[in-house]
Design an enzyme around this catalytic site. Sequence first.
Site, PDB file in Angstrom:
ATOM      1  N   ASN A 144       1.375  -0.745   0.105  1.00  0.00           N
ATOM      2  CA  ASN A 144       0.037  -0.065  -0.147  1.00  0.00           C
ATOM      3  C   ASN A 144       1.033   1.456  -0.360  1.00  0.00           C
ATOM      4  O   ASN A 144       0.459   2.594  -0.925  1.00  0.00           O
ATOM      5  CB  ASN A 144      -0.671  -0.098   0.853  1.00  0.00           C
ATOM      6  CG  ASN A 144      -0.461  -0.397   2.181  1.00  0.00           C
ATOM      7  OD1 ASN A 144       0.265  -1.002   2.768  1.00  0.00           O
ATOM      8  ND2 ASN A 144      -1.130  -0.133   3.557  1.00  0.00           N
ATOM      9  N   GLU A 240       3.852  -5.054  12.526  1.00  0.00           N
ATOM     10  CA  GLU A 240       2.567  -3.923  12.753  1.00  0.00           C
ATOM     11  C   GLU A 240       1.006  -4.928  12.009  1.00  0.00           C
ATOM     12  O   GLU A 240       2.232  -4.826  10.076  1.00  0.00           O
ATOM     13  CB  GLU A 240       2.344  -2.697  12.077  1.00  0.00           C
ATOM     14  CG  GLU A 240       3.750  -2.144  12.363  1.00  0.00           C
ATOM     15  CD  GLU A 240       3.982  -1.765  14.074  1.00  0.00           C
ATOM     16  OE1 GLU A 240       2.278  -1.261  13.954  1.00  0.00           O
ATOM     17  OE2 GLU A 240       4.880  -1.066  14.873  1.00  0.00           O
ATOM     18  N   CYS A 274      -3.417   0.878   6.691  1.00  0.00           N
ATOM     19  CA  CYS A 274      -3.618  -0.021   8.091  1.00  0.00           C
ATOM     20  C   CYS A 274      -4.866   1.377   8.721  1.00  0.00           C
ATOM     21  O   CYS A 274      -5.856   0.295   9.391  1.00  0.00           O
ATOM     22  CB  CYS A 274      -2.318   0.098   8.071  1.00  0.00           C
ATOM     23  SG  CYS A 274      -1.447   1.652   8.832  1.00  0.00           S
ATOM     24  N   GLU A 450       7.149   1.930  15.558  1.00  0.00           N
ATOM     25  CA  GLU A 450       7.551   1.856  14.023  1.00  0.00           C
ATOM     26  C   GLU A 450       7.683   3.255  15.082  1.00  0.00           C
ATOM     27  O   GLU A 450       6.990   4.802  15.498  1.00  0.00           O
ATOM     28  CB  GLU A 450       7.100   2.170  12.907  1.00  0.00           C
ATOM     29  CG  GLU A 450       6.492   1.233  13.129  1.00  0.00           C
ATOM     30  CD  GLU A 450       7.501   0.205  11.636  1.00  0.00           C
ATOM     31  OE1 GLU A 450       8.698  -0.195  11.827  1.00  0.00           O
ATOM     32  OE2 GLU A 450       6.319  -0.459  10.961  1.00  0.00           O
TER      33      GLU A 450
HETATM   34  P1  NAD Z   1       0.586  -9.491   3.257  1.00  0.00           P
HETATM   35  O1  NAD Z   1       0.710  -9.992   4.919  1.00  0.00           O
HETATM   36  O2  NAD Z   1      -0.479 -10.381   2.451  1.00  0.00           O
HETATM   37  O3  NAD Z   1       1.409  -9.192   2.711  1.00  0.00           O
HETATM   38  C1  NAD Z   1       2.614  -8.259   3.433  1.00  0.00           C
HETATM   39  C2  NAD Z   1       4.299  -8.820   3.409  1.00  0.00           C
HETATM   40  O4  NAD Z   1       4.279  -9.939   3.308  1.00  0.00           O
HETATM   41  C3  NAD Z   1       4.838  -9.400   1.904  1.00  0.00           C
HETATM   42  O5  NAD Z   1       5.684  -9.131   1.151  1.00  0.00           O
HETATM   43  C4  NAD Z   1       4.208 -10.975   1.232  1.00  0.00           C
HETATM   44  O6  NAD Z   1       4.812 -11.025   0.172  1.00  0.00           O
HETATM   45  C5  NAD Z   1       4.904 -10.943   2.837  1.00  0.00           C
HETATM   46  N1  NAD Z   1       4.012 -12.241   2.467  1.00  0.00           N
HETATM   47  C6  NAD Z   1       3.547 -12.436   3.050  1.00  0.00           C
HETATM   48  N2  NAD Z   1       3.576 -14.350   3.439  1.00  0.00           N
HETATM   49  C7  NAD Z   1       4.111 -14.087   4.593  1.00  0.00           C
HETATM   50  C8  NAD Z   1       4.755 -15.471   5.303  1.00  0.00           C
HETATM   51  N3  NAD Z   1       4.470 -16.387   5.708  1.00  0.00           N
HETATM   52  N4  NAD Z   1       6.235 -15.223   5.381  1.00  0.00           N
HETATM   53  C9  NAD Z   1       7.013 -14.053   5.925  1.00  0.00           C
HETATM   54  N5  NAD Z   1       6.535 -12.917   4.717  1.00  0.00           N
HETATM   55  C10 NAD Z   1       5.363 -13.362   3.870  1.00  0.00           C
HETATM   56  O7  NAD Z   1      -0.073  -8.399   3.592  1.00  0.00           O
HETATM   57  P2  NAD Z   1      -0.506  -7.576   2.257  1.00  0.00           P
HETATM   58  O8  NAD Z   1      -2.227  -7.740   1.995  1.00  0.00           O
HETATM   59  O9  NAD Z   1       0.725  -6.866   1.069  1.00  0.00           O
HETATM   60  O10 NAD Z   1      -1.100  -6.041   3.169  1.00  0.00           O
HETATM   61  C11 NAD Z   1      -1.946  -5.535   3.764  1.00  0.00           C
HETATM   62  C12 NAD Z   1      -2.529  -5.961   4.923  1.00  0.00           C
HETATM   63  O11 NAD Z   1      -1.106  -4.657   5.613  1.00  0.00           O
HETATM   64  C13 NAD Z   1      -3.595  -5.084   5.784  1.00  0.00           C
HETATM   65  O12 NAD Z   1      -4.243  -6.038   6.523  1.00  0.00           O
HETATM   66  C14 NAD Z   1      -2.788  -3.801   6.384  1.00  0.00           C
HETATM   67  O13 NAD Z   1      -3.562  -3.586   7.506  1.00  0.00           O
HETATM   68  C15 NAD Z   1      -1.720  -4.038   7.158  1.00  0.00           C
HETATM   69  N6  NAD Z   1      -0.382  -2.801   7.692  1.00  0.00           N
HETATM   70  C16 NAD Z   1      -0.375  -3.022   8.628  1.00  0.00           C
HETATM   71  C17 NAD Z   1       0.403  -1.549   8.598  1.00  0.00           C
HETATM   72  C18 NAD Z   1       0.484  -1.117  10.056  1.00  0.00           C
HETATM   73  O14 NAD Z   1       1.458  -0.528   9.938  1.00  0.00           O
HETATM   74  N7  NAD Z   1      -0.515  -1.521  11.483  1.00  0.00           N
HETATM   75  C19 NAD Z   1       0.522  -0.677   7.525  1.00  0.00           C
HETATM   76  C20 NAD Z   1       0.779  -0.814   5.927  1.00  0.00           C
HETATM   77  C21 NAD Z   1      -0.596  -2.417   6.195  1.00  0.00           C
END
Ligand code: NAD
Length: 473
Positions: A144, A240, A274, A450
């Site tokens: 995002n 996060e 998020c 963070e």
């Molecule tokens: P995701 O968890 O699918 O993927 C995030 C990252 O993790 C990607 O680089 C992905 O390739 C990697 N990944 C996937 N499976 C993995 C595993 N088993 N082990 C290690 N790495 C792995 O998330 P997304 O769909 O890319 O992002 C959206 C989510 O992120 C939403 O839930 C959003 O709320 C959250 N988010 C949180 C914050 C925060 O600061 N709390 C900020 C931005 C986004």
Amino acid sequence: MDRQFNISGGHRAAGGDWYAVENPAFLTPIAEAPLTAPQALDDAVASASAALGSWAKDPMGRRNALKGCAALLASNLEDLAVLLSREQGKPLPAAKREILSAKSYLEYFADKTVHQEVILRDTNRTVVALSSPVGVVGLIVPWNFPLVLLMMKLAPALWAGNTVVVKPAPTTPLTTLAVASLFAACLPPGVLNTVTGGADVGASLVSHEGVAKISFTGSTPTGKKIMESAAQTLKRLTLELGGNDAAVVLQDADLETSAPLLFERAFMNAGQVCCAVKRLFVHRSLYEPLVEKMVAIAKHWRVGPGLNEGVQMGPLNNRQQFEHVKGLLDDAVAGGGRIVAGGDTPPDWPGHFIRPAIVVDITDSRRLVREEQFGPALPILPFDDEDEAIARANASEFGLGGSVWSRDIERATALVSRLEAVNLFVNQHATPPEPAIPFGGMKSSGFGYEFGDWGLDEFVVRKVLHSPVGGMA
Ligand code: NAD
């Protein structure tokens, strides 16, 4: 087709297999990114490990390097912003703001100095806190805000003397790889390494014995998998994760100023934030006027490809997210909810577009209220009593952010403090991250911080040094 390479040990990593990264507005390929093979991941971790010793010893060199990296973002702003807009989907001005924010984080840490913390000093002894880098840190980020979320981790991690292996999301690796390649001019070889690909590459980084810590931003289900895997090597973790933030609008709120801000905080980045406003609770007396105002804004919100002039909202970043949001809207309607604006896909482009959707007559039990939409669909829910509003806002597995909107700041402050969330706001929501201000989550939104001094602590090992009086300066 163009190719972007991984950086490992200060050089382009040898290629293996490649995959095409798509423009989410047109579904056309932009460039190819590598699929990191297991050996290449081992090499990246080994490079980070080899670079650790001299990097950790040179705080002034680190600060100068961060300054140099910031300057590189500034001098490549236009090209990077176009690439970011093309791969992520966001409007070009938003992509520029993202890169300028990333630059400001590097500058903040380049200027940051430490003072030694004295824990105890008495007639016999002095006890002081020392900080060491954690070691090789894996930074895993979502799609995002590819650069902002990366730099929230990278700047403090490098400042503290760690070396890193970065894993961007599979749909948005290109800007990250371009930046890593630029930074190779300022950072010693091995300090910043990248690996790319899907969940398997992330999982291999998490389970790697040479990695001391994972700082992860992403979804809650992935966060849980990471925590489980990290137990095997007792890795330190910062998680996060997802959110489902409530904004609570009290009876005395000023709708003229609140409505446009609430809209913006719900739909910025196509809702893929998020800590966006994801559930809007409003006192019943203001329900109809607020819905009316939100619908009026939604109808004029300009949706289109990010590089088109005047666009306020781009497509969702990927098909999976598009299907998820559509599914939540279908479920809302199946339960008696009404979409009073948007929710449809404009016919002009083939990509993952959904116009900003305002949903009413929906109950708290529907998926759009219970789950994280992470997209442009906002449920508006009336309440009668403030205790009821807080209880309903807290009836969520998530605990990222929340806000209360009122002319009475004292009352709003007291009420917002009762939310089970970490990032709390009055008459605001999800303000852009600032390096001096901590950001984090509780409950299923994760743990750790963070930014701010709390966030910096996530990238150091605290040591406690006891010495006889006079032993320490
Ligand atoms: P995701 O968890 O699918 O993927 C995030 C990252 O993790 C990607 O680089 C992905 O390739 C990697 N990944 C996937 N499976 C993995 C595993 N088993 N082990 C290690 N790495 C792995 O998330 P997304 O769909 O890319 O992002 C959206 C989510 O992120 C939403 O839930 C959003 O709320 C959250 N988010 C949180 C914050 C925060 O600061 N709390 C900020 C931005 C986004």
